[in-house]
Design an enzyme around this catalytic site. Structure first.
Site, PDB file in Angstrom:
ATOM      1  N   GLN A  64       0.831  -1.202   0.000  1.00  0.00           N
ATOM      2  CA  GLN A  64       0.000   0.000   0.000  1.00  0.00           C
ATOM      3  C   GLN A  64       0.867   1.254   0.000  1.00  0.00           C
ATOM      4  O   GLN A  64       1.595   1.505   0.945  1.00  0.00           O
ATOM      5  CB  GLN A  64      -0.904  -0.021   1.235  1.00  0.00           C
ATOM      6  CG  GLN A  64      -1.774   1.211   1.408  1.00  0.00           C
ATOM      7  CD  GLN A  64      -2.728   1.064   2.578  1.00  0.00           C
ATOM      8  OE1 GLN A  64      -3.181  -0.028   2.894  1.00  0.00           O
ATOM      9  NE2 GLN A  64      -3.040   2.159   3.232  1.00  0.00           N
ATOM     10  N   GLY A  65       0.784   2.051  -1.060  1.00  0.00           N
ATOM     11  CA  GLY A  65       1.569   3.274  -1.192  1.00  0.00           C
ATOM     12  C   GLY A  65       0.762   4.504  -0.836  1.00  0.00           C
ATOM     13  O   GLY A  65       0.359   5.278  -1.722  1.00  0.00           O
ATOM     14  N   TYR A  66       0.510   4.696   0.456  1.00  0.00           N
ATOM     15  CA  TYR A  66      -0.246   5.852   0.935  1.00  0.00           C
ATOM     16  C   TYR A  66       0.666   6.856   1.646  1.00  0.00           C
ATOM     17  O   TYR A  66       0.825   7.983   1.227  1.00  0.00           O
ATOM     18  CB  TYR A  66      -1.346   5.401   1.900  1.00  0.00           C
ATOM     19  CG  TYR A  66      -2.647   4.966   1.273  1.00  0.00           C
ATOM     20  CD1 TYR A  66      -2.731   4.648  -0.076  1.00  0.00           C
ATOM     21  CD2 TYR A  66      -3.806   4.850   2.035  1.00  0.00           C
ATOM     22  CE1 TYR A  66      -3.933   4.231  -0.642  1.00  0.00           C
ATOM     23  CE2 TYR A  66      -5.009   4.439   1.483  1.00  0.00           C
ATOM     24  CZ  TYR A  66      -5.073   4.134   0.143  1.00  0.00           C
ATOM     25  OH  TYR A  66      -6.253   3.734  -0.398  1.00  0.00           O
ATOM     26  N   SER A  67       1.250   6.440   2.773  1.00  0.00           N
ATOM     27  CA  SER A  67       1.999   7.357   3.642  1.00  0.00           C
ATOM     28  C   SER A  67       3.222   7.938   2.923  1.00  0.00           C
ATOM     29  O   SER A  67       3.850   7.274   2.099  1.00  0.00           O
ATOM     30  CB  SER A  67       2.448   6.635   4.911  1.00  0.00           C
ATOM     31  OG  SER A  67       1.337   6.186   5.654  1.00  0.00           O
ATOM     32  N   SER A 111       4.332  -1.528   4.138  1.00  0.00           N
ATOM     33  CA  SER A 111       4.453  -2.887   4.668  1.00  0.00           C
ATOM     34  C   SER A 111       4.708  -3.894   3.554  1.00  0.00           C
ATOM     35  O   SER A 111       3.974  -3.944   2.559  1.00  0.00           O
ATOM     36  CB  SER A 111       3.180  -3.276   5.419  1.00  0.00           C
ATOM     37  OG  SER A 111       2.960  -2.410   6.511  1.00  0.00           O
ATOM     38  N   GLU A 170     -10.505  -1.936   5.337  1.00  0.00           N
ATOM     39  CA  GLU A 170      -9.355  -2.301   6.163  1.00  0.00           C
ATOM     40  C   GLU A 170      -9.779  -2.847   7.514  1.00  0.00           C
ATOM     41  O   GLU A 170      -9.094  -3.693   8.085  1.00  0.00           O
ATOM     42  CB  GLU A 170      -8.445  -1.086   6.361  1.00  0.00           C
ATOM     43  CG  GLU A 170      -7.176  -1.399   7.114  1.00  0.00           C
ATOM     44  CD  GLU A 170      -6.232  -0.212   7.171  1.00  0.00           C
ATOM     45  OE1 GLU A 170      -5.036  -0.433   7.398  1.00  0.00           O
ATOM     46  OE2 GLU A 170      -6.688   0.934   6.991  1.00  0.00           O
ATOM     47  N   SER A 224      -3.640   7.378  12.834  1.00  0.00           N
ATOM     48  CA  SER A 224      -3.316   7.684  14.221  1.00  0.00           C
ATOM     49  C   SER A 224      -4.581   8.011  15.019  1.00  0.00           C
ATOM     50  O   SER A 224      -5.636   8.311  14.467  1.00  0.00           O
ATOM     51  CB  SER A 224      -2.349   8.871  14.289  1.00  0.00           C
ATOM     52  OG  SER A 224      -3.006  10.061  13.874  1.00  0.00           O
ATOM     53  N   GLU A 271      -5.171  10.640  16.642  1.00  0.00           N
ATOM     54  CA  GLU A 271      -5.580  12.021  16.355  1.00  0.00           C
ATOM     55  C   GLU A 271      -6.449  12.079  15.103  1.00  0.00           C
ATOM     56  O   GLU A 271      -7.472  12.787  15.063  1.00  0.00           O
ATOM     57  CB  GLU A 271      -4.349  12.908  16.194  1.00  0.00           C
ATOM     58  CG  GLU A 271      -3.558  13.136  17.474  1.00  0.00           C
ATOM     59  CD  GLU A 271      -2.644  11.976  17.822  1.00  0.00           C
ATOM     60  OE1 GLU A 271      -2.000  12.035  18.883  1.00  0.00           O
ATOM     61  OE2 GLU A 271      -2.564  11.005  17.035  1.00  0.00           O
TER      62      GLU A 271
END
Length: 412
Positions: free
Chosen positions: A131-134, A170, A253, A380, A382
């Protein structure tokens, strides 16, 4: 919801339990308990073979529609499978991101051609996804994506050319494909102008660098995209409308596999209790009270997860609707982190040193170190609270800092 099981569901539980007992034997028996959080480096090839063995016997894509290669099982049947899988101490599967996240996303948003190309290898566990998100500068602020992609002529038609960097990816070092959120409209900001691209990793424009973790493993990676290419048709949904696809994926997810996760949590808690009994710390009434509280909280978490999943199935919830997914993440992330702290309290002075050379951690030390990240990864605390406040409760957005103008700066 009705938490009792029908006779048919009880029979299905027996079927799953019997099959796992019959097949987690021979070479596969040695894989029991391997590959959990912080331990994805353990016996990867052997666990992949086990995953493909599951696929060959129809135990993957359980909730997918039959027409897309799945079993079409009910919510309760899926819950039963994941519970029995965890109770059998079966090894962590290597195809979670493809089977639980991308597959349902392609079924919901993909073209027939994308579904025909990618769903069968996901079901068979012959192609792995990451997964290429962050991104380094975005943290949990997914709308701040800076990775960019543009359409250019290629040798066989137009292609997306992707430039940027992803982080905390990951299992990228073990995957063949990555689903990438990239900005495809110049000048766009925040949620606008993003596209959801499917990018092959085996090409010159992709560099994967594993990140050494405090647990001793390296399941996370940095991924550098420098002129990486993928065909123009490898965009899921409309170009520039990738935010909706990305949010749809995050809704998948927190699916039924979370129930299996909680069975794993229960096993971890049992080992902490056993250690407390063995070393005498169980006699401390304060510590014993904390163990009892963790047990009660885990059962409440299970019931709440079932309630949330039943609401999603009934269509009354979503990732940004009733907020069940965000609530669940907040609850289990905090609970598991506290369990790691409790494990160290039980271990006492023994928890301060490794068992041997080469940073040989025991299971409770690894639990403590890895669980520090539970309230950060996957969104997170938050971010989850912001989703609940703004999208569920309708509270006003927090004011964003503004850049002072030249005249204002001069006045100061």
């Amino acid at each position: 919801m009705d938490l009792s099981y029908s006779a048919e569901e009880q029979a299905f539980r027996t079927e799953v339990r019997t099959w796992l007992g019959d097949h987690l034997t021979g070479d596969f028996a040695a894989l029991r308990g391997l590959g959990g959080p912080g331990r994805d480096h353990e016996a990867h090839d052997e666990r992949l073979a086990w995953n493909q063995h599951l696929a060959a016997h129809g135990w993957t894509a359980l909730g997918w529609p039959v027409e897309h290669g799945g079993r079409g099982l009910s919510l309760m049947q899926q819950v039963i499978f994941h519970e029995e899988y965890a109770r059998a101490d079966a090894p962590a599967r290597v195809n979670h991101l493809g089977e639980e996240l991308l597959g349902p996303t392609l079924i919901a948003f993909g073209t027939p051609e994308q579904q025909q190309r990618f769903l069968p290898p996901i079901v068979a566990a012959t192609e792995l996804w990451c997964q290429g998100y962050s991104e380094p500068g975005a943290g949990s602020d997914l709308a701040n994506v800076q990775t960019r992609a543009r359409l250019e002529p290629g040798p066989d038609g137009e292609q997306w050319v992707v430039d940027g960097q992803k982080v905390w990816t990951s299992l990228a070092h073990l995957s063949q494909w990555c689903f990438v959120l990239a900005r495809t409209e110049p000048g766009s900001q925040r949620h606008e102008g993003l596209s959801f691209l499917l990018v092959p990793l085996d090409q010159e424009g992709v560099e994967v660098r594993p990140i050494d973790q405090i647990t001793g493993g390296s399941e996370f990676n940095e991924v550098f995209l420098t002129g990486a290419r993928t065909d123009a048709a490898m965009v899921v949904g409309e170009p520039g409308r990738g935010w909706g696809v990305a949010m749809g994926l995050l809704g998948f997810e927190r699916g039924v596999s979370t129930l299996g996760q909680q069975v794993g949590f229960a096993r971890e808690l049992e080992t902490v209790v056993e250690r407390a009994r063995a070393n005498g710390s169980y006699d401390d009434p304060v510590l014993r009270d904390r163990l009892a509280q963790a047990t009660v909280e885990l059962e409440v978490m299970r019931v709440n997860a079932l309630r949330g999943l039943s609401a999603v199935t009934a269509g009354s919830d979503s990732a940004a609707g009733g907020g069940a997914a965000s609530i669940a993440k907040l609850v289990w992330g905090g609970w598991h982190r506290r369990l790691g702290e409790l494990a160290m309290q039980v271990a006492g002075a023994d928890g301060l040193t490794a068992r041997g050379a080469a940073y040989d951690l025991d299971p409770h030390q690894r639990l403590f170190l890895f669980s520090r990240a539970d309230t950060i990864y996957g969104g997170s605390d938050e971010v989850q609270r912001t989703i609940l406040a703004e999208r569920v409760l309708g509270l006003p957005r927090e004011p964003r800092p503004t850049t002072p103008t030249t005249s204002t700066q001069g006045a100061r």
